[in-house]
Write a protein that holds these residues in place. Structure first.
Motif, PDB file in Angstrom:
ATOM      1  N   VAL A 112       0.836  -1.204   0.000  1.00  0.00           N
ATOM      2  CA  VAL A 112       0.000   0.000   0.000  1.00  0.00           C
ATOM      3  C   VAL A 112       0.872   1.257   0.000  1.00  0.00           C
ATOM      4  O   VAL A 112       0.602   2.229  -0.720  1.00  0.00           O
ATOM      5  CB  VAL A 112      -0.946   0.009   1.220  1.00  0.00           C
ATOM      6  CG1 VAL A 112      -1.804   1.268   1.231  1.00  0.00           C
ATOM      7  CG2 VAL A 112      -1.819  -1.233   1.222  1.00  0.00           C
ATOM      8  N   ILE A 113       1.947   1.231   0.781  1.00  0.00           N
ATOM      9  CA  ILE A 113       2.842   2.387   0.877  1.00  0.00           C
ATOM     10  C   ILE A 113       3.490   2.692  -0.471  1.00  0.00           C
ATOM     11  O   ILE A 113       3.460   3.831  -0.958  1.00  0.00           O
ATOM     12  CB  ILE A 113       3.921   2.144   1.949  1.00  0.00           C
ATOM     13  CG1 ILE A 113       3.292   2.152   3.344  1.00  0.00           C
ATOM     14  CG2 ILE A 113       5.027   3.197   1.855  1.00  0.00           C
ATOM     15  CD1 ILE A 113       4.249   1.756   4.447  1.00  0.00           C
ATOM     16  N   PHE A 114       4.062   1.670  -1.103  1.00  0.00           N
ATOM     17  CA  PHE A 114       4.752   1.903  -2.365  1.00  0.00           C
ATOM     18  C   PHE A 114       3.768   2.194  -3.494  1.00  0.00           C
ATOM     19  O   PHE A 114       4.079   2.969  -4.401  1.00  0.00           O
ATOM     20  CB  PHE A 114       5.625   0.695  -2.708  1.00  0.00           C
ATOM     21  CG  PHE A 114       6.908   0.650  -1.933  1.00  0.00           C
ATOM     22  CD1 PHE A 114       8.026   1.332  -2.371  1.00  0.00           C
ATOM     23  CD2 PHE A 114       6.999  -0.056  -0.742  1.00  0.00           C
ATOM     24  CE1 PHE A 114       9.211   1.310  -1.651  1.00  0.00           C
ATOM     25  CE2 PHE A 114       8.176  -0.090  -0.011  1.00  0.00           C
ATOM     26  CZ  PHE A 114       9.290   0.597  -0.469  1.00  0.00           C
ATOM     27  N   ALA A 115       2.595   1.580  -3.444  1.00  0.00           N
ATOM     28  CA  ALA A 115       1.572   1.893  -4.440  1.00  0.00           C
ATOM     29  C   ALA A 115       1.127   3.345  -4.310  1.00  0.00           C
ATOM     30  O   ALA A 115       0.877   4.028  -5.316  1.00  0.00           O
ATOM     31  CB  ALA A 115       0.379   0.950  -4.288  1.00  0.00           C
ATOM     32  N   TYR A 116       1.037   3.820  -3.070  1.00  0.00           N
ATOM     33  CA  TYR A 116       0.666   5.219  -2.843  1.00  0.00           C
ATOM     34  C   TYR A 116       1.713   6.160  -3.432  1.00  0.00           C
ATOM     35  O   TYR A 116       1.370   7.162  -4.084  1.00  0.00           O
ATOM     36  CB  TYR A 116       0.504   5.476  -1.343  1.00  0.00           C
ATOM     37  CG  TYR A 116       0.221   6.912  -0.990  1.00  0.00           C
ATOM     38  CD1 TYR A 116      -1.074   7.422  -1.066  1.00  0.00           C
ATOM     39  CD2 TYR A 116       1.253   7.770  -0.581  1.00  0.00           C
ATOM     40  CE1 TYR A 116      -1.335   8.755  -0.743  1.00  0.00           C
ATOM     41  CE2 TYR A 116       0.996   9.092  -0.261  1.00  0.00           C
ATOM     42  CZ  TYR A 116      -0.299   9.576  -0.339  1.00  0.00           C
ATOM     43  OH  TYR A 116      -0.552  10.888  -0.030  1.00  0.00           O
ATOM     44  N   LEU A 117       2.980   5.851  -3.212  1.00  0.00           N
ATOM     45  CA  LEU A 117       4.039   6.705  -3.731  1.00  0.00           C
ATOM     46  C   LEU A 117       4.085   6.681  -5.255  1.00  0.00           C
ATOM     47  O   LEU A 117       4.303   7.712  -5.903  1.00  0.00           O
ATOM     48  CB  LEU A 117       5.392   6.265  -3.162  1.00  0.00           C
ATOM     49  CG  LEU A 117       5.600   6.473  -1.668  1.00  0.00           C
ATOM     50  CD1 LEU A 117       6.942   5.914  -1.243  1.00  0.00           C
ATOM     51  CD2 LEU A 117       5.493   7.949  -1.305  1.00  0.00           C
ATOM     52  N   ALA A 133       9.949  14.574   1.901  1.00  0.00           N
ATOM     53  CA  ALA A 133       9.519  14.339   3.287  1.00  0.00           C
ATOM     54  C   ALA A 133       8.481  13.228   3.344  1.00  0.00           C
ATOM     55  O   ALA A 133       8.505  12.391   4.253  1.00  0.00           O
ATOM     56  CB  ALA A 133       8.959  15.623   3.881  1.00  0.00           C
ATOM     57  N   ILE A 134       7.574  13.206   2.370  1.00  0.00           N
ATOM     58  CA  ILE A 134       6.561  12.150   2.328  1.00  0.00           C
ATOM     59  C   ILE A 134       7.212  10.795   2.109  1.00  0.00           C
ATOM     60  O   ILE A 134       6.885   9.800   2.775  1.00  0.00           O
ATOM     61  CB  ILE A 134       5.529  12.444   1.223  1.00  0.00           C
ATOM     62  CG1 ILE A 134       4.710  13.684   1.580  1.00  0.00           C
ATOM     63  CG2 ILE A 134       4.608  11.245   1.006  1.00  0.00           C
ATOM     64  CD1 ILE A 134       3.745  14.116   0.498  1.00  0.00           C
ATOM     65  N   VAL A 135       8.157  10.736   1.164  1.00  0.00           N
ATOM     66  CA  VAL A 135       8.837   9.474   0.860  1.00  0.00           C
ATOM     67  C   VAL A 135       9.584   8.952   2.086  1.00  0.00           C
ATOM     68  O   VAL A 135       9.490   7.759   2.434  1.00  0.00           O
ATOM     69  CB  VAL A 135       9.815   9.655  -0.322  1.00  0.00           C
ATOM     70  CG1 VAL A 135      10.666   8.408  -0.502  1.00  0.00           C
ATOM     71  CG2 VAL A 135       9.046   9.961  -1.598  1.00  0.00           C
ATOM     72  N   LEU A 136      10.330   9.815   2.743  1.00  0.00           N
ATOM     73  CA  LEU A 136      11.093   9.393   3.919  1.00  0.00           C
ATOM     74  C   LEU A 136      10.175   8.977   5.059  1.00  0.00           C
ATOM     75  O   LEU A 136      10.472   8.021   5.791  1.00  0.00           O
ATOM     76  CB  LEU A 136      12.020  10.518   4.377  1.00  0.00           C
ATOM     77  CG  LEU A 136      13.161  10.883   3.426  1.00  0.00           C
ATOM     78  CD1 LEU A 136      13.959  12.060   3.964  1.00  0.00           C
ATOM     79  CD2 LEU A 136      14.081   9.675   3.205  1.00  0.00           C
ATOM     80  N   THR A 137       9.051   9.672   5.213  1.00  0.00           N
ATOM     81  CA  THR A 137       8.132   9.359   6.309  1.00  0.00           C
ATOM     82  C   THR A 137       7.502   7.993   6.133  1.00  0.00           C
ATOM     83  O   THR A 137       7.430   7.202   7.081  1.00  0.00           O
ATOM     84  CB  THR A 137       7.025  10.433   6.406  1.00  0.00           C
ATOM     85  OG1 THR A 137       7.629  11.702   6.648  1.00  0.00           O
ATOM     86  CG2 THR A 137       6.053  10.097   7.528  1.00  0.00           C
ATOM     87  N   THR A 139       8.443   5.476   4.087  1.00  0.00           N
ATOM     88  CA  THR A 139       9.329   4.345   3.798  1.00  0.00           C
ATOM     89  C   THR A 139      10.407   4.154   4.865  1.00  0.00           C
ATOM     90  O   THR A 139      10.565   3.066   5.408  1.00  0.00           O
ATOM     91  CB  THR A 139      10.004   4.509   2.424  1.00  0.00           C
ATOM     92  OG1 THR A 139      10.741   5.747   2.397  1.00  0.00           O
ATOM     93  CG2 THR A 139       8.976   4.503   1.318  1.00  0.00           C
ATOM     94  N   ALA A 140      11.146   5.223   5.160  1.00  0.00           N
ATOM     95  CA  ALA A 140      12.283   5.089   6.073  1.00  0.00           C
ATOM     96  C   ALA A 140      11.865   5.003   7.532  1.00  0.00           C
ATOM     97  O   ALA A 140      12.442   4.228   8.302  1.00  0.00           O
ATOM     98  CB  ALA A 140      13.246   6.258   5.871  1.00  0.00           C
ATOM     99  N   LEU A 141      10.870   5.786   7.929  1.00  0.00           N
ATOM    100  CA  LEU A 141      10.493   5.832   9.340  1.00  0.00           C
ATOM    101  C   LEU A 141      10.056   4.479   9.896  1.00  0.00           C
ATOM    102  O   LEU A 141      10.554   4.055  10.951  1.00  0.00           O
ATOM    103  CB  LEU A 141       9.400   6.883   9.554  1.00  0.00           C
ATOM    104  CG  LEU A 141       8.981   7.128  11.009  1.00  0.00           C
ATOM    105  CD1 LEU A 141      10.182   7.543  11.841  1.00  0.00           C
ATOM    106  CD2 LEU A 141       7.893   8.206  11.077  1.00  0.00           C
ATOM    107  N   PRO A 142       9.135   3.750   9.228  1.00  0.00           N
ATOM    108  CA  PRO A 142       8.764   2.425   9.762  1.00  0.00           C
ATOM    109  C   PRO A 142       9.951   1.471   9.853  1.00  0.00           C
ATOM    110  O   PRO A 142      10.074   0.722  10.825  1.00  0.00           O
ATOM    111  CB  PRO A 142       7.719   1.918   8.762  1.00  0.00           C
ATOM    112  CG  PRO A 142       7.191   3.142   8.107  1.00  0.00           C
ATOM    113  CD  PRO A 142       8.336   4.084   8.043  1.00  0.00           C
ATOM    114  N   VAL A 143      10.827   1.527   8.844  1.00  0.00           N
ATOM    115  CA  VAL A 143      11.984   0.618   8.838  1.00  0.00           C
ATOM    116  C   VAL A 143      12.943   0.962   9.970  1.00  0.00           C
ATOM    117  O   VAL A 143      13.467   0.068  10.649  1.00  0.00           O
ATOM    118  CB  VAL A 143      12.697   0.678   7.472  1.00  0.00           C
ATOM    119  CG1 VAL A 143      14.008  -0.105   7.529  1.00  0.00           C
ATOM    120  CG2 VAL A 143      11.804   0.119   6.388  1.00  0.00           C
ATOM    121  N   LEU A 144      13.186   2.240  10.198  1.00  0.00           N
ATOM    122  CA  LEU A 144      14.081   2.648  11.285  1.00  0.00           C
ATOM    123  C   LEU A 144      13.542   2.209  12.637  1.00  0.00           C
ATOM    124  O   LEU A 144      14.304   1.777  13.508  1.00  0.00           O
ATOM    125  CB  LEU A 144      14.272   4.165  11.250  1.00  0.00           C
ATOM    126  CG  LEU A 144      15.091   4.718  10.082  1.00  0.00           C
ATOM    127  CD1 LEU A 144      15.091   6.242  10.118  1.00  0.00           C
ATOM    128  CD2 LEU A 144      16.514   4.170  10.112  1.00  0.00           C
TER     129      LEU A 144
END
Length: 202
Positions: A112-117, A133-137, A139-144
């Motif tokens: 869902v996240i990547f489809a949204y992007l 900022a949207i991309v980092l929020t 994708t990166a934030l959940p992984v971190l």
């Protein structure tokens, strides 16, 4: 049919592997089988709901689902809520002795996240920094957060899902393979830093 067959095989294996232990420990040889059966029923109910759920609402309420994901990932660090096992704190304790792993929700949210992007409609007023900022929020934030728990397996799976969607969206397979290899190595960066720079073992 394939999903139902796999679930049936799983039930048989749970019954076969746990009958004696469950009889001696809980006095009910079907204890684990019944628990697994409950999850199977819930899974089928969720599968049925997802099949009729209008996917357009996933985009409409994307930030609600994203907030729910981030909140559940952070909840494991709350004392009395998170449950630590083997040095990792990646579960949320629920009533009835049940546990919920937010990393599993992250796996479901990855497509869902990547489809949204990939389908994000950039407005004229949007700057490149806002999109970054949207991309980092998302994708990166959940992984971190998952790396902090730590949950390397879920992090790698999320990256692989993203690479697969990029390939389906039209990214050349060579670029997809390269990005997949690079992304797979990212979750292990803290381990390499700890080993090579800090000088501590794994």
């Amino acid at each position: 049919m394939c999903v139902c067959a796999l679930m049936g095989i799983g039930l048989v294996l749970v019954y076969s592997a746990s009958f004696i232990f469950a009889s001696e420990t809980y006095g009910d040889g079907l204890y684990f089988f019944k628990r697994q059966l409950v999850f199977v029923v819930l899974s089928l109910a969720g599968l049925g709901f997802a099949s009729i759920f209008p996917y357009i609402y996933l985009k409409k309420f994307f930030w609600f689902f994203m907030t729910l994901l981030i909140g559940s990932l952070l909840a494991v660090f709350v004392p009395g809520v998170g449950h630590r096992v083997g040095g990792a704190i990646r579960w949320i304790s629920l009533p009835g002795g049940l546990r919920f792993e937010p990393g599993e929700l992250a796996k479901l949210m990855s497509p869902v996240i990547f489809a949204y992007l990939l389908t994000y409609e950039k407005k004229k007023s949007d700057s490149k920094w806002k999109f970054l900022a949207i991309v980092l929020t998302v994708t990166a934030l959940p992984v971190l957060i998952m790396l902090k728990q730590p949950d390397f397996g879920s992090s790698v799976i999320c990256f692989l899902v993203g690479a697969t969607l990029l390939f389906c969206f039209g990214l050349p397979w060579r670029a997809t393979f390269l990005s997949r290899e690079l992304l797979q190595s990212l979750p292990y960066t803290p381990l390499l830093w700890r080993k090579l720079i800090v000088g501590k073992g794994f």
